[in-house]
Structures are given as structure tokens and as C-alpha cells.
Design a protein around this motif. Structure first.
Motif, PDB file in Angstrom:
ATOM      1  N   ALA A  46       0.837  -1.210   0.000  1.00 17.23           N
ATOM      2  CA  ALA A  46       0.000   0.000   0.000  1.00 17.23           C
ATOM      3  C   ALA A  46       0.867   1.254   0.000  1.00 17.23           C
ATOM      4  O   ALA A  46       0.598   2.214  -0.734  1.00 17.23           O
ATOM      5  N   LYS A  47       1.908   1.256   0.826  1.00 16.80           N
ATOM      6  CA  LYS A  47       2.784   2.428   0.898  1.00 16.80           C
ATOM      7  C   LYS A  47       3.546   2.621  -0.414  1.00 16.80           C
ATOM      8  O   LYS A  47       3.714   3.750  -0.893  1.00 16.80           O
ATOM      9  N   GLU A  51      -4.000   5.112  -0.143  1.00 17.87           N
ATOM     10  CA  GLU A  51      -5.154   5.350  -0.989  1.00 17.87           C
ATOM     11  C   GLU A  51      -6.481   4.966  -0.340  1.00 17.87           C
ATOM     12  O   GLU A  51      -7.416   5.751  -0.306  1.00 17.87           O
ATOM     13  N   THR A  52      -6.558   3.760   0.193  1.00 18.82           N
ATOM     14  CA  THR A  52      -7.874   3.268   0.611  1.00 18.82           C
ATOM     15  C   THR A  52      -7.961   3.032   2.110  1.00 18.82           C
ATOM     16  O   THR A  52      -6.956   2.903   2.802  1.00 18.82           O
ATOM     17  N   TRP A  53      -9.201   2.984   2.555  1.00 17.80           N
ATOM     18  CA  TRP A  53      -9.500   2.654   3.957  1.00 17.80           C
ATOM     19  C   TRP A  53      -8.940   1.276   4.289  1.00 17.80           C
ATOM     20  O   TRP A  53      -8.430   1.030   5.366  1.00 17.80           O
ATOM     21  N   GLU A  54      -9.031   0.361   3.308  1.00 13.41           N
ATOM     22  CA  GLU A  54      -8.498  -0.980   3.538  1.00 13.41           C
ATOM     23  C   GLU A  54      -6.976  -0.932   3.749  1.00 13.41           C
ATOM     24  O   GLU A  54      -6.436  -1.651   4.587  1.00 13.41           O
ATOM     25  N   PHE A  60      -1.047   8.443   9.397  1.00  8.05           N
ATOM     26  CA  PHE A  60      -1.478   8.074   8.050  1.00  8.05           C
ATOM     27  C   PHE A  60      -2.543   9.068   7.626  1.00  8.05           C
ATOM     28  O   PHE A  60      -3.218   9.661   8.451  1.00  8.05           O
ATOM     29  N   CYS A  61      -2.694   9.234   6.300  1.00  3.32           N
ATOM     30  CA  CYS A  61      -3.799  10.048   5.804  1.00  3.32           C
ATOM     31  C   CYS A  61      -4.455   9.259   4.666  1.00  3.32           C
ATOM     32  O   CYS A  61      -3.811   8.933   3.670  1.00  3.32           O
ATOM     33  N   VAL A  62      -5.737   8.921   4.857  1.00  9.08           N
ATOM     34  CA  VAL A  62      -6.429   8.060   3.901  1.00  9.08           C
ATOM     35  C   VAL A  62      -7.126   8.907   2.838  1.00  9.08           C
ATOM     36  O   VAL A  62      -7.989   9.735   3.149  1.00  9.08           O
ATOM     37  N   GLU A 107     -11.792  -6.217  10.640  1.00  9.45           N
ATOM     38  CA  GLU A 107     -13.243  -6.468  10.592  1.00  9.45           C
ATOM     39  C   GLU A 107     -14.020  -5.282  11.145  1.00  9.45           C
ATOM     40  O   GLU A 107     -15.052  -4.899  10.612  1.00  9.45           O
ATOM     41  N   GLY A 108     -13.516  -4.736  12.228  1.00 11.26           N
ATOM     42  CA  GLY A 108     -14.205  -3.605  12.837  1.00 11.26           C
ATOM     43  C   GLY A 108     -14.190  -2.393  11.925  1.00 11.26           C
ATOM     44  O   GLY A 108     -15.232  -1.800  11.627  1.00 11.26           O
ATOM     45  N   LEU A 109     -13.002  -2.055  11.446  1.00 12.83           N
ATOM     46  CA  LEU A 109     -12.879  -0.843  10.622  1.00 12.83           C
ATOM     47  C   LEU A 109     -13.648  -0.975   9.308  1.00 12.83           C
ATOM     48  O   LEU A 109     -14.073   0.024   8.732  1.00 12.83           O
ATOM     49  N   GLN A 110     -13.823  -2.234   8.843  1.00 13.47           N
ATOM     50  CA  GLN A 110     -14.572  -2.414   7.590  1.00 13.47           C
ATOM     51  C   GLN A 110     -16.030  -1.991   7.716  1.00 13.47           C
ATOM     52  O   GLN A 110     -16.702  -1.759   6.728  1.00 13.47           O
TER      53      GLN A 110
END
Lengths: 481, 205
Positions: A60-61, A253-256, A215-217, B147-150
Motif C-alpha cells: 500500500a505504501k 489510498e484506501t480505507w483498507e 497516516f492520511c487516507v 473487521e471492525g474498521l470495515q
């Protein structure tokens, strides 16, 4: 464009010796770094899922760094859509001016801050103080060194070089000025309780909060803050104005992506599965009564973008966990101040000259590394720290940044050993020359640059007859019979 | 007979307990509605001893019908304030000896509790008072942080303020000595509760 970092301009050997003779710092750092490293080892045991998360986090990074410009655009759009205001600063000077103007426009008089290496890099406190504002660091370690007018000696333990008696003395003066009862005792608990009461005054009175960002999403416009003390929660919730100062390399980039990365700083830095407080802020308060009325995010470049597309690009993946500091045999001895830069330890050795195009810390790759590779092993973001240190040494030679005497010595050496005949010649020469320095069969000293090596070491003498010579005399002729 | 769902939920409860206690957090369990006052009293005594003082609180909708104010007063609270967006809430939180809050979800493998601010729930009761009790529904336990953050962002977009609490406020900034209760609460407790009606009567016994 190269960035600017504050520098301690005293020469390396002065800074180094200051570190080596500071018994308090060395004791605290020795036990602290050992505890952190041991904690890290234990926390990963029996927690295999986090190894997968770490690898996903690295990807991701890396992806984010490769698309930095695009992500920066998108992050700004998201934050603005959620009611925040964004700013982009190319240089340290621009960043300082932006934050100062935000504060001045809002008539701010008191600023509370949670720990941010980037604001240290920008020397933001000085700028705001020069404009008549009071700026209070609220991380306990940062507060202590602010009172002492010093700089952090470890990313995670900024006041590691101060002992309890020194801290108590600082707090006693502070207590008088703040009209508070002084610390009851000089144990860590009493000192902490004093700081709690003292900083509470400031939290409740502050007009503006300043934080960094772990971090900044981009996708959600979220700034993630990680603390153990809970000070970031005051800073983000209480003042009416909040400014997050975030390096552009903190974008993911993403929340994930965030879900993979969020545990990594604590796991790798201090050996906890998660820090006590993880705060995720995505905008100003809406209709209800909590959070800031105004939310600003200042994205700062200050030399970072100049690393994109170079062999050093992965340096921008750093999550400031401190794992490389904790395992570095040089850092553990000399401490953070010796590096003369905001960023110390192996990451500082690499990042300081890179961000400033060798203006600051050019000596570090040569002097502050034993090439033991412990940092490369420890880095959760797989940054090639040892490789970069060697690359920087090569770069220094290309740029003629190394001492002429060193260039000459190494030039002679590599010239001599480039051919078997040269190698043999040099040994014959050494066997003759060593006679001056031989004591009881050991080599105790040498001329020129090599002298330093012998200050703490002895070496066996060059043998009267080397293996090559022995072989040629005894077996060489008959070996293939 | 234990249902498979309940068995896996019980595994998460045990996992949460291990990790939450690891940080020095206290844990209590409410299996049926009648035991709330008793358990609340236990939690109060553990965190505050016989200390009195004021309390700021909000709870989740599934337990909002219960008699919190009364129970808290019986524990020793001299004043009980329900959270609202009023301007004086900040000073009430600053003076309170205890913050009592609900939670969104909790993570078993890290021992973390998620709080999300909105119109009816503030985060200041979790920051300012020296002690904090969080109510966590066993239904809302998840195994991993991921799971929580999702579950966020939800259908209403991104909440402005989310917090994961993983133990008490702490520092080791002075000579590496661990001290709890720096800026946030030094004493934290979770009360895990089973929601009647979702679990069968079997599991509640």
C-alpha cells in the motif's frame, strides 16, 4: 526540490562524544531500546495474521508513493467535501507561513500540540512563538524537553536523556509560573501527575490544536493519529481550530490500506498490538458539540517529492515506528542528539542528507553506520536502509564530499589490491613497515587514517610467511603431479 | 445446548478478555438485565473505591431504557449528567470522576473498543475524567481490527471522529517507567453484556 531541515552544526565528533559521555541518556536508551525490541519480537509471536497485514501495508505504501501527485489531488477533494480546508506547502517556509496565517486569521493565542516529527522538522513552534503565540507540547516527553529548550533524543522517547531529578527541577520552575503545587515527589508517578494537572490548564484554554498524522487516507479524507497518552484526543476534540500537518508521504489510498497499516507502528515500535489511543479524524464537527469547528490539513513536501523515481523512493514508506533506532548499535550508544538532525538512527542517516540534498547530515552515512544490516532486518516497511547507506557513501565520493585524505588512502588501497602482484607487494611492504608498531608480537598502531582503527583494537602481525608464500615454496610445484 | 453462533461469540469474549486485561483494563460481565446494578457497583468500586463525585454518561440504544441515573447515584455519584451537545458539557467532563459510555464495536484480538462521535455521543467522557467505563455488547465483538474498521464508513458517509481505546492512558517518558493516567483515564473498565432477545434464554443462564 531539496528541502530544509534544522541542523546542529557542531561537528560529528563533538556531538558523538556528548552522547557517549551522557550516562543518563545511555542508561535510559539502553534499557528502552532493549525493551522495545524484545516487545516487538514477542508481539509478532503467535500473531501470524499481522505478518500478512505488514506485507499488504508495504504494498500500500509503495503504491501510494508511486501515485503521490494523483493521491494528493484526491485527498484534498475528499477532505474539502467533508468540510475541511486543505493546503499544500512545497517548502518548510511555506508550511510555516500557512500554519501561522491560519492561526493569525483566527486570533489564536494559545496552541496545544501532540507529537509530530514533521513540525520539529519545520521548526513550527519557533515561527508561532515569534508571532506572539504560546505553543505547548503535550506529549509528556516533548513537554519536558520543551521546558528544557532541547530537542528529542528518540522518536518515541523524546526525553530519554533526562533523569527524574532534572525533570523535577524543570517542573518546579514551571509550577511556580503556572501557580500550581509542585510535584509531590520525584518518582515517575508524581511527575506525571503534575504534568497531567499542568497540561490540563492549557488544553482547556487553547484556541488551536496542532497534530501530525501517522497516516492520511485518500478515499475517506481521514487523518490517523496514534498515541499512548491520549493527548491527541484532547488536541483534536477540545480547541475550536484543528490543524493537522501531514507529510505527503503519509498518504495511503484506501480505507483498507489503513486497516493493514494501523497496527504496524505500535507492533514494531514498542511491541503492543495497538497503541492505547487510535484517533481517526475526517472532518470538522457537524451539527453537534464535539470536535473542532475548523479543520485544516496542511500537506508538506519539503524535499520528499525529490525522492520519487530515485533508488531511494522506498524511504518515503517510513511509518516512524522507531524499530531501526532500537536495533542500531550506533544509535544505542550515541543517542539521537548525536545525529544533529530531527531524524536520528538509520532512517535519519538516510533521510537527513536525502531530504536536504546533502546540505545537512552529509557526514552521517560515513560515520554513523557499522553496516551491520540490523536496521534492514528490523524495518517493517522493507526499506533498504543498509543498501541506501552504502549508496549514499558512493554518492558522496561522486560528489567529492569525502575527505581528500580518505579518498587518497582508499584509492591507494584499492589500487594495490586490484591485482595479485599488487596484493603480494603490499604484504611485503607491510611486513617491513609493521616493525615500528609491533609490541609483543601484536600490531598496536598504524599511520594515517588507520590510526583511528587501532585506538580500541589490536591486530595480529602480518605473518613472517603468508599462506600463499608457504604454498608456493612447499606444495606449489608438486600439487598437480 | 450451546448454539454454534454463541460458541464462537464466547471464544471472542475470552480472547477480548485476555487482551483487554493485558493492558491493565478491568472487565465485568452482565449476562442478564437484573445483574446490571450489582455489576455497575462492582465496576465503580474497582475503579473509584468509595470515592464520590459527578459522572457524565451516554449508553447505546439497546440499554438506553435502563435506569442509569438511579444506579449511578447508588454507586456514589453525587451528580449524573447525560451527554448532550450543551456548551457546559466540557467543564462537566473536566470535573467528572467517571465517564460512562457505550461503544460501537470491540476487537477481540487486540482488546480494543471503538467509540464514534455523533450528535448523541461525545468522546470527551472517554478523555477527560480519571476513570472510564465502556459498555460493550457481546454481539458487537469482532475478531480483528480490520473487521471492525470495515464497518466504517457506513451509509451516512465518514464520521468526523472515531477512536479506538486499547487500555488506559499511559507513558514511559520518564526514565522508561510505565505510568498510567497521563492525559486520559488511568483506570478503565469494560462491561460486556449480552442483549436479551438476541441470545436465547439458554445462553443467558
Amino acid at each position: 526540490m531539496a528541502g530544509h531541515l534544522p541542523a546542529d552544526i557542531r561537528p560529528w565528533n563533538v556531538r558523538r562524544d556528548n552522547g557517549l559521555t551522557n550516562a543518563i541518556m545511555r542508561e535510559t536508551l539502553a534499557s528502552g531500546t532493549r525493551r522495545f525490541s524484545e516487545g516487538k519480537r514477542q508481539v509478532f509471536q503467535g500473531y501470524e495474521s499481522q505478518e500478512a497485514a505488514r506485507q499488504a501495508g508495504v504494498q500500500a505504501k509503495r503504491r501510494a508513493v508511486a501515485h503521490l501527485d494523483e493521491l494528493l489531488e484526491r485527498a484534498q477533494a475528499t477532505i474539502q467535501a467533508q468540510g475541511g480546508t486543505t493546503h499544500v506547502a512545497a517548502t518548510a517556509g511555506e508550511a510555516r507561513a500557512i500554519v501561522r496565517e491560519i492561526a493569525q486569521n483566527a486570533g489564536v493565542r494559545l496552541v496545544v500540540k501532540s507529537k509530530s516529527m514533521l513540525t520539529e522538522e519545520l521548526e513550527l513552534n519557533k515561527e508561532l512563538a515569534a508571532s506572539g503565540m504560546r505553543v505547548i507540547e503535550t506529549d509528556l516527553g516533548e513537554y519536558i524537553i520543551q521546558l528544557a529548550r532541547e530537542t528529542p533524543s528518540h522518536i518515541l522517547a523524546p526525553a530519554a536523556h533526562k533523569n527524574r531529578a532534572q525533570i523535577r527541577a524543570l517542573f518546579e520552575v514551571d509550577a511556580q509560573q503556572a501557580h500550581l503545587p509542585p510535584p509531590a515527589d520525584d518518582d515517575a508517578r508524581s511527575l506525571t501527575q503534575f504534568a497531567r494537572a499542568r497540561l490540563r490548564q492549557e488544553f482547556l484554554a487553547a484556541d488551536m490544536g496542532i497534530t501530525g498524522g501517522n497516516f492520511c487516507v485518500v478515499e475517506t479524507g481521514t487523518v490517523a493519529l496514534i498515541t499512548n497518552e491520549g493527548n491527541a484526543d484532547w488536541v483534536t476534540s477540545v480547541p475550536r481550530l484543528l490543524v493537522c500537518v501531514v507529510g505527503i508521504e503519509k498518504l495511503v489510498e484506501t480505507w483498507e490500506d489503513l486497516t493493514h497499516l494501523i497496527q504496524q507502528p505500535a507492533m514494531n515500535g514498542i511491541g503492543q498490538r495497538l497503541s492505547s489511543y487510535t484517533t481517526l479524524i475526517s472532518g470538522p464537527r457537524s451539527q453537534f458539540g464535539e470536535g473542532p469547528e475548523e479543520f485544516h490539513v496542511v500537506f508538506v513536501d519539503n524535499g520528499r517529492r525529490s525522492l520519487v523515481g530515485t533508488p531511494y523512493e522506498d524511504v518515503l514508506s517510513c511509518i516512524r515506528c522507531g524499530a531501526c533506532l532500537n536495533v542500531c548499535p550506533v544509535f544505542r550508544q550515541v543517542g539521537g542528539h548525536a545525529y544533529g538532525s530531527v531524524y536520528s538512527g538509520p532512517i535519519g542517516v538516510v533521510e537527513t542528507p536525502l531530504l536536504t540534498d546533502f546540505e545537512v547530515g552529509a557526514e552521517l552515512p560515513s560515520v554513523a553506520c557499522t553496516v551491520c544490516h540490523a536496521c534492514g532486518e528490523a524495518c517493517p516497511m522493507d526499506i533498504d536502509l543498509p543498501g541506501h547507506i552504502l549508496r549514499l557513501r558512493q554518492e558522496k565520493v561522486r560528489r567529492h564530499l569525502t575527505a581528500r585524505s580518505a579518498n587518497w588512502s582508499y584509492g591507494m588501497w584499492s589500487g594495490a589490491w586490484a591485482t595479485p602482484a599488487g596484493y603480494r607487494r603490499s604484504l611485503r611492504l607491510a611486513r617491513l613497515a609493521q616493525k615500528i608498531y609491533l609490541r609483543r608480537g601484536w600490531l598496536r598502531n598504524a599511520p594515517g587514517l588507520a590510526h583511528g582503527w587501532f585506538i580500541t583494537r589490536d591486530m595480529p602481525k602480518v605473518a613472517d610467511i603468508t599462506f600463499h608464500e608457504w604454498w608456493a615454496q612447499n606444495r606449489g610445484t608438486g600439487a598437480h603431479d | 445446548m450451546t448454539k454454534p453462533w454463541a460458541a464462537s461469540q464466547e471464544r471472542l469474549v475470552q480472547m477480548f478478555e485476555v487482551h483487554w486485561r493485558e493492558h491493565g483494563g478491568e472487565l465485568f460481565r452482565v449476562r442478564e438485565e437484573q445483574s446490571w446494578p450489582h455489576v455497575l457497583n462492582q465496576a465503580w468500586t474497582t475503579l473509584l473505591g468509595d470515592q464520590g463525585g459527578s459522572v457524565v454518561y451516554w449508553v447505546n440504544a439497546d440499554v438506553a431504557h435502563l435506569n442509569w441515573e438511579n444506579w449511578l447515584r447508588r454507586c456514589g455519584a453525587q451528580a449524573v449528567y447525560g451527554w448532550d451537545a450543551a456548551d457546559d458539557m466540557r467543564s462537566r467532563c473536566a470535573q467528572a470522576v467517571l465517564g460512562l459510555t457505550g461503544s460501537q464495536w470491540a476487537v477481540a484480538e487486540t482488546g480494543s473498543v471503538a467509540l464514534i462521535a455523533d450528535a448523541d455521543r461525545g468522546l470527551l467522557p472517554s478523555v477527560m475524567p480519571p476513570a472510564h467505563i465502556m459498555l460493550v455488547s457481546t454481539q458487537h465483538l469482532v475478531e480483528t481490527v480490520q473487521e471492525g474498521l470495515q464497518q466504517i464508513p457506513g451509509s451516512h458517509g465518514m464520521p468526523p471522529l472515531i477512536k479506538l481505546v486499547t487500555g488506559p492512558s499511559m507513558t514511559a517518558d520518564i526514565e522508561g517507567t510505565l505510568v498510567v493516567g497521563v492525559h486520559g483515564p488511568g483506570r478503565v473498565a469494560v462491561i460486556l453484556y449480552d442483549t436479551v432477545g438476541t441470545l436465547g434464554a439458554d445462553e443467558l443462564r
